[in-house]
Write an enzyme that holds these catalytic residues in place. Structure first.
Site, PDB file in Angstrom:
ATOM      1  N   ASP A  19      -3.125 -65.627 -10.404  1.00 34.94           N
ATOM      2  CA  ASP A  19      -3.248 -64.481  -9.491  1.00 34.94           C
ATOM      3  C   ASP A  19      -4.600 -64.597  -8.795  1.00 34.94           C
ATOM      4  O   ASP A  19      -5.469 -65.376  -9.217  1.00 34.94           O
ATOM      5  CB  ASP A  19      -3.187 -63.172 -10.303  1.00 34.94           C
ATOM      6  CG  ASP A  19      -3.381 -61.940  -9.429  1.00 34.94           C
ATOM      7  OD1 ASP A  19      -2.864 -61.928  -8.300  1.00 34.94           O
ATOM      8  OD2 ASP A  19      -4.055 -60.989  -9.865  1.00 34.94           O
ATOM      9  N   SER A  20      -4.785 -63.793  -7.768  1.00 30.13           N
ATOM     10  CA  SER A  20      -6.083 -63.753  -7.086  1.00 30.13           C
ATOM     11  C   SER A  20      -7.174 -63.205  -8.013  1.00 30.13           C
ATOM     12  O   SER A  20      -8.346 -63.441  -7.779  1.00 30.13           O
ATOM     13  CB  SER A  20      -5.972 -62.854  -5.856  1.00 30.13           C
ATOM     14  OG  SER A  20      -5.548 -61.566  -6.255  1.00 30.13           O
ATOM     15  N   TYR A  51      -7.264 -61.579  -2.256  1.00 27.16           N
ATOM     16  CA  TYR A  51      -6.586 -62.468  -1.310  1.00 27.16           C
ATOM     17  C   TYR A  51      -5.995 -61.671  -0.142  1.00 27.16           C
ATOM     18  O   TYR A  51      -5.715 -62.217   0.904  1.00 27.16           O
ATOM     19  CB  TYR A  51      -5.420 -63.192  -2.006  1.00 27.16           C
ATOM     20  CG  TYR A  51      -5.785 -64.389  -2.859  1.00 27.16           C
ATOM     21  CD1 TYR A  51      -7.099 -64.722  -3.147  1.00 27.16           C
ATOM     22  CD2 TYR A  51      -4.766 -65.197  -3.393  1.00 27.16           C
ATOM     23  CE1 TYR A  51      -7.400 -65.824  -3.950  1.00 27.16           C
ATOM     24  CE2 TYR A  51      -5.057 -66.303  -4.182  1.00 27.16           C
ATOM     25  CZ  TYR A  51      -6.372 -66.607  -4.464  1.00 27.16           C
ATOM     26  OH  TYR A  51      -6.652 -67.695  -5.245  1.00 27.16           O
ATOM     27  N   GLY A  52      -5.781 -60.375  -0.388  1.00 30.55           N
ATOM     28  CA  GLY A  52      -5.002 -59.547   0.539  1.00 30.55           C
ATOM     29  C   GLY A  52      -5.496 -59.492   1.966  1.00 30.55           C
ATOM     30  O   GLY A  52      -4.741 -59.176   2.874  1.00 30.55           O
ATOM     31  N   CYS A  82       1.070 -63.196  -8.124  1.00 33.28           N
ATOM     32  CA  CYS A  82       0.329 -62.510  -7.064  1.00 33.28           C
ATOM     33  C   CYS A  82       1.278 -62.400  -5.877  1.00 33.28           C
ATOM     34  O   CYS A  82       1.846 -63.413  -5.442  1.00 33.28           O
ATOM     35  CB  CYS A  82      -0.891 -63.352  -6.693  1.00 33.28           C
ATOM     36  SG  CYS A  82      -1.782 -62.786  -5.235  1.00 33.28           S
ATOM     37  N   ASN A  83       1.474 -61.195  -5.387  1.00 32.70           N
ATOM     38  CA  ASN A  83       2.415 -61.021  -4.275  1.00 32.70           C
ATOM     39  C   ASN A  83       1.934 -61.722  -3.016  1.00 32.70           C
ATOM     40  O   ASN A  83       2.727 -62.310  -2.277  1.00 32.70           O
ATOM     41  CB  ASN A  83       2.587 -59.532  -3.977  1.00 32.70           C
ATOM     42  CG  ASN A  83       3.457 -58.851  -5.004  1.00 32.70           C
ATOM     43  OD1 ASN A  83       4.647 -58.710  -4.803  1.00 32.70           O
ATOM     44  ND2 ASN A  83       2.876 -58.453  -6.120  1.00 32.70           N
ATOM     45  N   THR A  84       0.622 -61.658  -2.773  1.00 33.61           N
ATOM     46  CA  THR A  84       0.078 -62.260  -1.555  1.00 33.61           C
ATOM     47  C   THR A  84       0.287 -63.776  -1.578  1.00 33.61           C
ATOM     48  O   THR A  84       0.774 -64.361  -0.601  1.00 33.61           O
ATOM     49  CB  THR A  84      -1.420 -61.899  -1.422  1.00 33.61           C
ATOM     50  OG1 THR A  84      -1.562 -60.484  -1.593  1.00 33.61           O
ATOM     51  CG2 THR A  84      -1.966 -62.302  -0.085  1.00 33.61           C
ATOM     52  N   GLU A 161      -8.797 -50.939  -9.388  1.00 34.11           N
ATOM     53  CA  GLU A 161      -9.915 -51.747  -9.910  1.00 34.11           C
ATOM     54  C   GLU A 161     -11.062 -50.867 -10.386  1.00 34.11           C
ATOM     55  O   GLU A 161     -11.787 -51.230 -11.313  1.00 34.11           O
ATOM     56  CB  GLU A 161     -10.389 -52.741  -8.850  1.00 34.11           C
ATOM     57  CG  GLU A 161      -9.366 -53.833  -8.675  1.00 34.11           C
ATOM     58  CD  GLU A 161      -9.884 -55.057  -7.964  1.00 34.11           C
ATOM     59  OE1 GLU A 161     -10.974 -55.003  -7.385  1.00 34.11           O
ATOM     60  OE2 GLU A 161      -9.149 -56.063  -7.978  1.00 34.11           O
ATOM     61  N   CYS A 193       2.478 -55.402  -5.096  1.00 32.86           N
ATOM     62  CA  CYS A 193       1.127 -55.871  -5.415  1.00 32.86           C
ATOM     63  C   CYS A 193       0.969 -55.764  -6.926  1.00 32.86           C
ATOM     64  O   CYS A 193       1.392 -54.763  -7.523  1.00 32.86           O
ATOM     65  CB  CYS A 193       0.093 -54.990  -4.709  1.00 32.86           C
ATOM     66  SG  CYS A 193      -1.592 -55.328  -5.235  1.00 32.86           S
ATOM     67  N   THR A 194       0.361 -56.788  -7.527  1.00 34.24           N
ATOM     68  CA  THR A 194       0.305 -56.810  -8.997  1.00 34.24           C
ATOM     69  C   THR A 194      -0.608 -55.727  -9.586  1.00 34.24           C
ATOM     70  O   THR A 194      -0.596 -55.494 -10.786  1.00 34.24           O
ATOM     71  CB  THR A 194      -0.157 -58.191  -9.494  1.00 34.24           C
ATOM     72  OG1 THR A 194      -1.316 -58.572  -8.754  1.00 34.24           O
ATOM     73  CG2 THR A 194       0.919 -59.223  -9.330  1.00 34.24           C
ATOM     74  N   HIS A 195      -1.400 -55.063  -8.743  1.00 31.90           N
ATOM     75  CA  HIS A 195      -2.234 -53.959  -9.245  1.00 31.90           C
ATOM     76  C   HIS A 195      -1.421 -52.667  -9.417  1.00 31.90           C
ATOM     77  O   HIS A 195      -1.786 -51.805 -10.203  1.00 31.90           O
ATOM     78  CB  HIS A 195      -3.361 -53.648  -8.257  1.00 31.90           C
ATOM     79  CG  HIS A 195      -4.495 -54.616  -8.284  1.00 31.90           C
ATOM     80  ND1 HIS A 195      -4.321 -55.958  -8.109  1.00 31.90           N
ATOM     81  CD2 HIS A 195      -5.820 -54.417  -8.478  1.00 31.90           C
ATOM     82  CE1 HIS A 195      -5.494 -56.552  -8.182  1.00 31.90           C
ATOM     83  NE2 HIS A 195      -6.423 -55.643  -8.397  1.00 31.90           N
TER      84      HIS A 195
END
Ligand code: DGL
Length: 273
Positions: A19-20, A51-52, A82-84, A161, A193-195
């Protein structure tokens, strides 16, 4: 006999997950729960996160470098958690490594959502994921009748975050983004988004039962299980091992890593050249 031993050594190699940053730990956590026999090496590119807001070219370069590193760690399969990176680098990675199963976090969700009838789908993600239009293109290919509304919601990444879940800050940001008219009648909400799984309950409450909020990490783990089974690559050991690597280790990443994974983990730092 010797053949059998070599075969088991291949099966028991780790899965590479990247992931980023630390958001992909939500996916790693679901994989640990659903596939307790699988070892994995997790790489979070915290040095280059997020990365977004980066260019396609940069995201591809980083993803290539990380995949090369994970394959050097002898990984048998790669999960782009990571979706991005899934939206922008998946095809390039598959083309460069045609003999390794590579899975992204977009397809399992698209398969789950795209088969539903009379569905109005909402998608929230980073700017780069929304700009790629990957979710919409893949969903429309599967089901041209779907109605789709999308929004880039970068502030939600910061909210998570900073640990502002279940506060006025998260409530305000969710209201500001999802209160938009375009999401008023969605029946399915994709958290692209993984968050965002850390905001899932709050987003569910926001929709008051009107929309299913899709649990992407569970779907990805389930999809990985099927891919490994199909490729005859499921692990045979009951002693799974885990490594967690970041490209920059700071106290703040160590703190939020625990939040994303749901348990204490030891982060190693490795800078890729
Ligand atoms: N992990 C990224 C994703 O799932 C979100 C954070 C970032 O912008 O790097 O899209």
């Amino acid at each position: 006999m010797l053949h059998g031993i070599f075969y088991c050594i291949i099966l028991n190699k780790p899965i590479g997950i990247f992931d980023s940053g630390v958001g992909g730990l939500t996916v790693a956590s679901a994989i640990k729960r659903m596939l307790p026999n699988e070892s994995f090496v997790y790489f979070g590119d915290t040095r280059h996160s997020p990365y977004g807001d980066k260019s396609e070219e940069t995201i591809r370069q980083y993803s290539q470098r990380i995949t090369k590193f994970l394959l050097e760690q002898d990984c048998k399969a790669i999960v782009i958690a990571c979706n991005t990176a899934s939206a922008l680098a998946y095809q390039v990675l598959c083309d460069s490594h045609p003999h390794i199963p590579i899975i992204n976090v977009v397809d399992p969700v698209v398969n789950h959502v795209g088969s539903k009838i009379n569905n109005k789908v909402g998608i929230i993600a980073t700017r780069a994921t929304i700009k790629s239009d990957m979710y919409r293109k893949k969903l429309k290919r599967l089901n041209p009748k779907l109605h789709i509304a999308t929004a880039a919601t970068p502030l939600l990444v910061g909210v998570v975050e900073e640990g502002f879940m279940n506060t006025k800050v998260s409530a305000g940001a969710i209201e500001a983004y999802l209160g938009s008219k375009k999401f008023a009648d969605v029946t399915t909400m994709i958290l692209g988004c993984t968050h965002f799984p850390l905001l899932q309950r709050e987003i569910e409450r926001f929709f008051e039962g009107r929309a299913e909020v899709v649990d992407s990490p569970e779907l990805v783990a389930h999809y990985l299980k099927m891919v490994l089974q199909k490729a005859g690559l499921s692990s045979t050991t009951s002693e799974a091992k885990y490594r967690f690597i970041v490209s920059e280790k700071t106290p703040s990443f160590a703190r939020i890593a625990k939040m994303f994974f749901g348990e204490d983990i030891k982060l190693e730092e490795i800078v890729l050249r």
